[in-house]
Design a protein around this motif. Structure first.
Motif, PDB file in Angstrom:
ATOM      1  N   LYS A   1       3.025 -10.340   2.144  1.00  0.00           N
ATOM      2  CA  LYS A   1       3.918  -9.406   2.822  1.00  0.00           C
ATOM      3  C   LYS A   1       4.888  -8.769   1.841  1.00  0.00           C
ATOM      4  N   ARG A   2       5.443  -9.568   0.910  1.00  0.00           N
ATOM      5  CA  ARG A   2       6.326  -9.033  -0.121  1.00  0.00           C
ATOM      6  C   ARG A   2       5.565  -8.942  -1.423  1.00  0.00           C
TER       7      ARG A   2
ATOM      8  N   ASP B   1       5.904  -7.849  -5.448  1.00  0.00           N
ATOM      9  CA  ASP B   1       6.708  -7.484  -6.605  1.00  0.00           C
ATOM     10  C   ASP B   1       5.786  -6.899  -7.670  1.00  0.00           C
TER      11      ASP B   1
ATOM     12  N   GLU C   1       3.522   0.181   2.875  1.00  0.00           N
ATOM     13  CA  GLU C   1       4.755   0.091   3.671  1.00  0.00           C
ATOM     14  C   GLU C   1       4.500   0.429   5.134  1.00  0.00           C
TER      15      GLU C   1
ATOM     16  N   ARG D   1       4.312  -4.020   4.574  1.00  0.00           N
ATOM     17  CA  ARG D   1       4.559  -4.673   3.299  1.00  0.00           C
ATOM     18  C   ARG D   1       5.833  -4.142   2.658  1.00  0.00           C
ATOM     19  N   THR D   2       6.495  -5.008   1.912  1.00  0.00           N
ATOM     20  CA  THR D   2       7.705  -4.644   1.182  1.00  0.00           C
ATOM     21  C   THR D   2       7.420  -4.693  -0.309  1.00  0.00           C
TER      22      THR D   2
ATOM     23  N   ARG E   1       8.898  -4.329  -4.309  1.00  0.00           N
ATOM     24  CA  ARG E   1      10.028  -4.334  -5.225  1.00  0.00           C
ATOM     25  C   ARG E   1       9.503  -4.165  -6.646  1.00  0.00           C
TER      26      ARG E   1
ATOM     27  N   ARG F   1      12.191   1.901  -6.398  1.00  0.00           N
ATOM     28  CA  ARG F   1      12.137   0.601  -5.725  1.00  0.00           C
ATOM     29  C   ARG F   1      12.590  -0.536  -6.634  1.00  0.00           C
TER      30      ARG F   1
ATOM     31  N   GLN G   1      18.799  -9.039  -5.199  1.00  0.00           N
ATOM     32  CA  GLN G   1      17.558  -9.142  -4.483  1.00  0.00           C
ATOM     33  C   GLN G   1      16.654 -10.225  -5.061  1.00  0.00           C
TER      34      GLN G   1
END
Length: 278
Positions: free
Chosen positions: A186-187, A189, A252, A256-257, A259, A272, A278
């Motif tokens: 989901k996240r 990086d 997104e 989904r997020t 970074r 981003r 964070q």
């Protein structure tokens, strides 16, 4: 007829040599699929993924294998022993006919390093489907650890168990790494994707810890002269920036997020950039 002389055909590798293998009936054996693939995307809502490129900023990445459920690295990042030990990659993505599948000394050294890292950390290999059969025929040690992604989708698509399909982009970040991360977590990086400096003469800069020697690089130039002679690096980068923007928007829209955890010149990633909080 197929042109296979590298002095005359820029795409000789993907459209020549690999097509010969295809015509000879080299197919991908199902037993090379990892046994754990069936549960790969079952817990995405509670997991985090790292997609790490080979840019100079990769060396500034903070964190280790405890921070991400899935650690996706690519290409010559496997050269950085300290970083690989810290991350313990779950997936290694690669897919360049020139640097990874070709006859150069560079490509041969890459494949030797690939085995060392994959076996040490039990990593899965994520490759374009068109070369999976050729790899399986030559890398018997990869039995049970190779995921072939078919480059057949006309739209953005995260691979699923039913459809191991992605959109072709010609770049490992947008073609394999981020689509896979969208499936798994989901996240997400993203690091080490520095992009291209305004005065850059090549595709972009790479981390020195990830690079092979000048002699090995010269073996690539000698083996594939048309690839470097006929590639417009500026146009490639412009297309790449657009692809990154569209792919992150696709992710997104699906909850989904993203970074960016190291600095980047790519506009979609620069916007981003994660703050220290964070």
């Amino acid at each position: 007829m197929t042109v296979v002389d590298p002095a005359f055909a820029k795409d000789v590798d993907s459209e020549g040599y690999l097509n010969v293998a295809k015509r000879l009936g080299v197919t991908f054996p199902r037993e090379f699929l990892p046994g754990s693939l069936a549960s790969a995307s079952s817990e995405w809502a509670t997991s985090a993924a790292l997609a790490l490129g080979t840019g100079p900023s990769a060396g500034s990445l903070v964190g280790d294998h405890t921070m991400w459920t899935h650690r996706i690295v690519c290409n010559s990042a496997i050269r950085d022993g300290e970083l690989m030990e810290r991350l313990r990659p779950t997936h290694i993505c690669f897919g360049d006919p020139v640097f990874h599948f070709g006859p150069s000394a560079y490509a041969g050294e890459f494949r030797r390093d690939l085995r060392l890292v994959a076996e040490k950390y039990d990593s899965l290999l994520v490759v374009p489907g068109y070369c999976a059969g050729l790899l399986a025929a030559n890398l018997p040690w990869a039995h049970g650890r190779m995921i072939p992604l078919e480059l057949s989708s006309k739209e953005w698509h995260a691979p699923t168990l039913e459809t191991l399909e992605v959109r072709v982009t010609g770049n490992v970040l947008t073609q394999q790494m981020v689509p896979l991360a969208i499936t798994l977590a989901k996240r997400i990086d993203i690091g080490g994707a520095d992009g291209r400096k305004p005065d850059e003469k090549y595709f972009w800069s790479h981390s020195r810890a990830h690079q092979y020697s000048d002699d090995l690089m010269n073996s690539v130039f000698d083996a594939h002269p048309a690839f470097f002679r006929d590639t417009d690096y500026a146009d490639y980068y412009a297309e790449h920036c657009t692809a990154v923007e569209e792919l992150l928007a696709y992710g997104e829209e699906r909850g989904r997020t993203f970074r960016t955890v190291t600095n980047s010149y790519i506009p979609a990633l620069a916007r981003r950039l994660a703050t220290p909080q964070q």
